[in-house]
Design an enzyme around this catalytic site. Structure first.
Site, PDB file in Angstrom:
ATOM      1  N   LYS A 260      -3.178  -3.354   7.841  1.00 23.47           N
ATOM      2  CA  LYS A 260      -2.165  -2.356   8.232  1.00 23.47           C
ATOM      3  C   LYS A 260      -2.783  -0.991   7.926  1.00 23.47           C
ATOM      4  O   LYS A 260      -2.558  -0.400   6.877  1.00 23.47           O
ATOM      5  CB  LYS A 260      -0.864  -2.608   7.457  1.00 23.47           C
ATOM      6  CG  LYS A 260       0.342  -1.995   8.141  1.00 23.47           C
ATOM      7  CD  LYS A 260       1.627  -2.585   7.615  1.00 23.47           C
ATOM      8  CE  LYS A 260       2.819  -1.745   7.978  1.00 23.47           C
ATOM      9  NZ  LYS A 260       3.049  -1.526   9.406  1.00 23.47           N
TER      10      LYS A 260
ATOM     11  N   GLU B  95       1.755  -9.414  19.894  1.00 19.47           N
ATOM     12  CA  GLU B  95       2.934  -8.922  19.155  1.00 19.47           C
ATOM     13  C   GLU B  95       3.520  -7.722  19.879  1.00 19.47           C
ATOM     14  O   GLU B  95       3.063  -7.342  20.958  1.00 19.47           O
ATOM     15  CB  GLU B  95       2.539  -8.554  17.724  1.00 19.47           C
ATOM     16  CG  GLU B  95       1.497  -7.475  17.619  1.00 19.47           C
ATOM     17  CD  GLU B  95       1.115  -7.129  16.178  1.00 19.47           C
ATOM     18  OE1 GLU B  95       1.926  -7.355  15.276  1.00 19.47           O
ATOM     19  OE2 GLU B  95       0.008  -6.620  15.981  1.00 19.47           O
TER      20      GLU B  95
ATOM     21  N   ARG C  10       0.154  -7.237   0.488  1.00 17.45           N
ATOM     22  CA  ARG C  10      -0.475  -6.942   1.785  1.00 17.45           C
ATOM     23  C   ARG C  10      -1.197  -5.596   1.748  1.00 17.45           C
ATOM     24  O   ARG C  10      -2.285  -5.452   2.322  1.00 17.45           O
ATOM     25  CB  ARG C  10       0.568  -6.974   2.907  1.00 17.45           C
ATOM     26  CG  ARG C  10      -0.078  -6.826   4.286  1.00 17.45           C
ATOM     27  CD  ARG C  10       0.879  -7.082   5.423  1.00 17.45           C
ATOM     28  NE  ARG C  10       1.940  -6.083   5.491  1.00 17.45           N
ATOM     29  CZ  ARG C  10       2.942  -6.123   6.360  1.00 17.45           C
ATOM     30  NH1 ARG C  10       3.033  -7.120   7.229  1.00 17.45           N
ATOM     31  NH2 ARG C  10       3.862  -5.184   6.365  1.00 17.45           N
TER      32      ARG C  10
HETATM   33  N1  PLP Z   1       3.166  -5.771  13.805  1.00 15.81           N
HETATM   34  C1  PLP Z   1       2.850  -4.479  13.636  1.00 15.81           C
HETATM   35  C2  PLP Z   1       1.763  -3.889  14.459  1.00 15.81           C
HETATM   36  C3  PLP Z   1       3.547  -3.700  12.694  1.00 15.81           C
HETATM   37  O1  PLP Z   1       3.231  -2.408  12.522  1.00 15.81           O
HETATM   38  C4  PLP Z   1       4.580  -4.286  11.950  1.00 15.81           C
HETATM   39  C5  PLP Z   1       5.305  -3.487  10.961  1.00 15.81           C
HETATM   40  O2  PLP Z   1       4.989  -3.472   9.816  1.00 15.81           O
HETATM   41  C6  PLP Z   1       4.877  -5.643  12.163  1.00 15.81           C
HETATM   42  C7  PLP Z   1       4.143  -6.352  13.101  1.00 15.81           C
HETATM   43  C8  PLP Z   1       5.935  -6.334  11.387  1.00 15.81           C
HETATM   44  O3  PLP Z   1       5.537  -6.569  10.080  1.00 15.81           O
HETATM   45  P1  PLP Z   1       6.573  -6.550   8.886  1.00 15.81           P
HETATM   46  O4  PLP Z   1       7.596  -7.587   9.209  1.00 15.81           O
HETATM   47  O5  PLP Z   1       5.778  -6.890   7.705  1.00 15.81           O
HETATM   48  O6  PLP Z   1       7.145  -5.195   8.844  1.00 15.81           O
END
Ligand code: PLP
Length: 286
Positions: free
Chosen positions: A149, A182, A50
């Site tokens: 991200k 989210e 990712r």
């Molecule tokens: N959504 C956002 C905006 C995030 O910053 C994160 C954290 O990484 C997640 C969702 C959850 O993603 P992950 O399960 O890969 O940590």
């Protein structure tokens, strides 16, 4: 603590990057959040994949291979003796001239931090979190895609600030079309009549813990659908779950002051949380 910066480990007090780094000047960069459990790094390959996809989306070439990056992360964890911890790899555009143009930044900066870290929500895994819906909207996919991200977390921070003012443990974002997106730093699932519902990933980060929940649901024989969800679905859900590297898997029992289902963590949520615990206790890169 020893921090990795561009090929060397330095004590945390000396861990500094240039004020001309475009990560600092413009938020031009990408990052990951990774957990280690019992000294094993959870889903390392997925996080590295990712990170590289995020970098590719912003047209930035990470100056080391994925295998080398994995070694950087493993070594940062090892040097700091981290057992149950949190790891933060960051790649910025690097130091350059003033002005947005990335062509003036010759080399991306790589940083990796690893530290011991406990459960983010303490006793709320048992009791359940409260959430509030927020006015600020998640990035639309035709602006900065939420799947990057990136170091631009300001709208997530605004969501968090709004949740703080409104007295919620977590914020729930909608997108500009009124669909559930989210949380400020985690993904969301709803449960209704025994079926788990997930918002599609066009307007949220494709969470690695989200994928883990999807995997667990399949293993447990639970039905899961990826659909568009709105306010109605939120307020009429039987159960609600957040997933994230930091949050792990946690129940939400109240939204905007309204009880979700019984107002207690529901049976499907508890089943998934138990399966997640088993998984993190057994899996990971050493
Ligand atoms: N959504 C956002 C905006 C995030 O910053 C994160 C954290 O990484 C997640 C969702 C959850 O993603 P992950 O399960 O890969 O940590």
């Amino acid at each position: 603590m020893e921090i990795y910066i561009d090929g060397t480990f330095v004590p945390e007090g000396e861990a500094k990057v240039s004020v001309f780094d475009h990560g600092f000047l413009y938020g031009d960069g990408v990052f990951e959040g990774i957990r280690s459990y019992n000294g094993r790094i959870f889903r390392l390959k997925e996080h590295i994949d990712r990170l590289y996809d995020s970098a590719k989306m912003i047209d930035m070439t990470v100056p080391v291979s994925k295998e080398e990056f994995a070694e950087i992360i493993i070594e940062t964890v090892r040097r700091n003796g981290v057992k149950n911890g949190y790891i933060r790899p960051i790649v910025t555009r690097g130091a350059g001239t003033m002005g947005l143009d990335p062509r003036h930044c010759p080399k991306p900066t790589i940083v990796c931090i690893a530290m011991e870290w406990g459960a983010m929500y303490g006793d709320l895994y048992e009791k359940g979190l409260t959430a509030v819906t927020v006015a600020i909207r998640r990035n639309a996919p035709d602006t900065l895609p939420p799947n990057v991200k990136s170091l631009n977390y300001l709208n997530n921070i605004l969501a968090k600030i709004e949740a703080n003012y409104k007295g919620g443990d977590e914020a729930i974002f909608f997108d500009t079309q009124g669909r559930i997106s989210e949380g400020s730093g985690d993904n969301i699932f709803l449960v209704k009549n025994g079926i788990i519902y997930a918002p599609h990933t066009l307007t949220n980060l494709k969470g690695i813990t989200r994928d883990v929940l999807i995997e667990i649901a399949a293993k447990l024989g639970l039905q899961l659908k990826v659909v568009e969800l709105g306010f109605f679905d939120l307020y009429t859900a039987d159960e609600m779950i957040v997933t994230g590297t930091a949050a792990e898997i946690a129940p939400i029992v109240k939204v905007d002051g309204r009880a979700i289902g019984s107002g207690r963590p529901g049976p499907i949520t508890k089943q998934i949380m138990a399966a997640f615990k088993t998984l993190i206790d057994s899996e990971g890169t050493q």
